[in-house]
Design a protein around this motif. Structure first.
Motif, short mmCIF file in Angstrom:
data_model
loop_
_atom_site.label_atom_id
_atom_site.label_comp_id
_atom_site.label_asym_id
_atom_site.label_seq_id
_atom_site.Cartn_x
_atom_site.Cartn_y
_atom_site.Cartn_z
N ASP A 4 -3.89 -0.58 -4.22
CA ASP A 4 -3.33 0.62 -4.85
C ASP A 4 -4.20 1.86 -4.67
O ASP A 4 -3.79 2.96 -5.01
CB ASP A 4 -3.00 0.38 -6.32
CG ASP A 4 -4.17 -0.15 -7.13
OD1 ASP A 4 -5.20 -0.53 -6.54
OD2 ASP A 4 -4.04 -0.21 -8.36
N ASP A 5 -5.41 1.72 -4.10
CA ASP A 5 -6.25 2.87 -3.77
C ASP A 5 -5.91 3.45 -2.41
O ASP A 5 -6.23 4.60 -2.13
CB ASP A 5 -7.74 2.48 -3.79
CG ASP A 5 -8.26 2.22 -5.19
OD1 ASP A 5 -7.63 2.69 -6.16
OD2 ASP A 5 -9.29 1.53 -5.30
N ILE A 6 -5.27 2.66 -1.54
CA ILE A 6 -4.91 3.12 -0.21
C ILE A 6 -3.71 4.06 -0.33
O ILE A 6 -2.74 3.77 -1.03
CB ILE A 6 -4.61 1.93 0.72
CG1 ILE A 6 -5.90 1.12 0.90
CG2 ILE A 6 -4.07 2.41 2.07
CD1 ILE A 6 -5.75 -0.15 1.69
N LEU A 7 -3.79 5.20 0.36
CA LEU A 7 -2.80 6.26 0.18
C LEU A 7 -1.47 5.99 0.88
O LEU A 7 -0.42 6.44 0.41
CB LEU A 7 -3.37 7.60 0.67
CG LEU A 7 -4.67 8.02 -0.03
CD1 LEU A 7 -5.22 9.28 0.59
CD2 LEU A 7 -4.44 8.20 -1.52
N GLY A 8 -1.47 5.30 2.01
CA GLY A 8 -0.20 5.03 2.69
C GLY A 8 -0.39 4.47 4.08
O GLY A 8 -1.51 4.36 4.58
N HIS A 9 0.73 4.12 4.70
CA HIS A 9 0.77 3.63 6.08
C HIS A 9 0.78 4.82 7.05
O HIS A 9 1.38 5.85 6.75
CB HIS A 9 2.08 2.85 6.35
CG HIS A 9 2.07 1.47 5.79
ND1 HIS A 9 2.60 1.17 4.57
CD2 HIS A 9 1.64 0.31 6.30
CE1 HIS A 9 2.49 -0.11 4.35
NE2 HIS A 9 1.90 -0.67 5.39
N LEU A 10 0.17 4.66 8.21
CA LEU A 10 0.27 5.65 9.28
C LEU A 10 1.21 5.07 10.33
O LEU A 10 0.98 3.96 10.82
CB LEU A 10 -1.09 5.93 9.90
CG LEU A 10 -2.10 6.66 9.02
CD1 LEU A 10 -3.45 6.72 9.69
CD2 LEU A 10 -1.61 8.05 8.72
N VAL A 11 2.28 5.78 10.63
CA VAL A 11 3.25 5.30 11.63
C VAL A 11 3.46 6.38 12.68
O VAL A 11 3.24 7.56 12.44
CB VAL A 11 4.61 4.94 10.97
CG1 VAL A 11 4.45 3.74 10.08
CG2 VAL A 11 5.17 6.11 10.20
N GLU A 12 3.85 5.96 13.86
CA GLU A 12 4.11 6.92 14.95
C GLU A 12 5.59 7.17 15.07
O GLU A 12 6.41 6.40 14.75
CB GLU A 12 3.56 6.37 16.25
CG GLU A 12 2.05 6.40 16.25
CD GLU A 12 1.48 6.01 17.59
OE1 GLU A 12 2.13 6.22 18.64
OE2 GLU A 12 0.36 5.50 17.60
#
Length: 97
Positions: free
Chosen positions: A89-97
């Motif tokens: 829950d500390d990770i802000l989000g996924h990076l997608v292309e």
């Protein structure tokens, strides 16, 4: 013998992605433009438990690229490489292309 870390509960082990400091043409990039707190997920824990004892799975999987907060996490050295351990829950989000 190589060590492998399996995170506990809802923790995620990541390896930070170091952006290039030069373009393919050899132009040096300023430090500010190359700063992105991106990381690759190396391992995930099984998940946390709710009050009823049901497992709440981690929403990331190995190989995902994620956006990290500027501060936080715990540094972990395995062999000669540095990794970081975050709660999911500390990770802000996924990076997608």
């Amino acid at each position: 013998m190589a060590k492998r870390l399996i995170p506990a509960l809802n923790r995620v082990l990541v390896e930070k992605i170091v952006p290039p400091s030069k373009t393919s043409a050899g132009i040096l990039l300023p430090e500010k433009t190359s700063k992105l707190n991106a990381a690759k997920v190396i391992a995930v824990g099984p998940g946390d438990r709710d009050k009823s004892g049901n497992v709440i799975p981690v929403c990331f999987k190995e190989g995902d690229e994620v956006l990290l907060p500027e501060y936080g996490g715990s540094e972990v050295k395995l062999g000669d490489k540095m990794f970081h351990l975050f709660r999911d829950d500390d990770i802000l989000g996924h990076l997608v292309e």
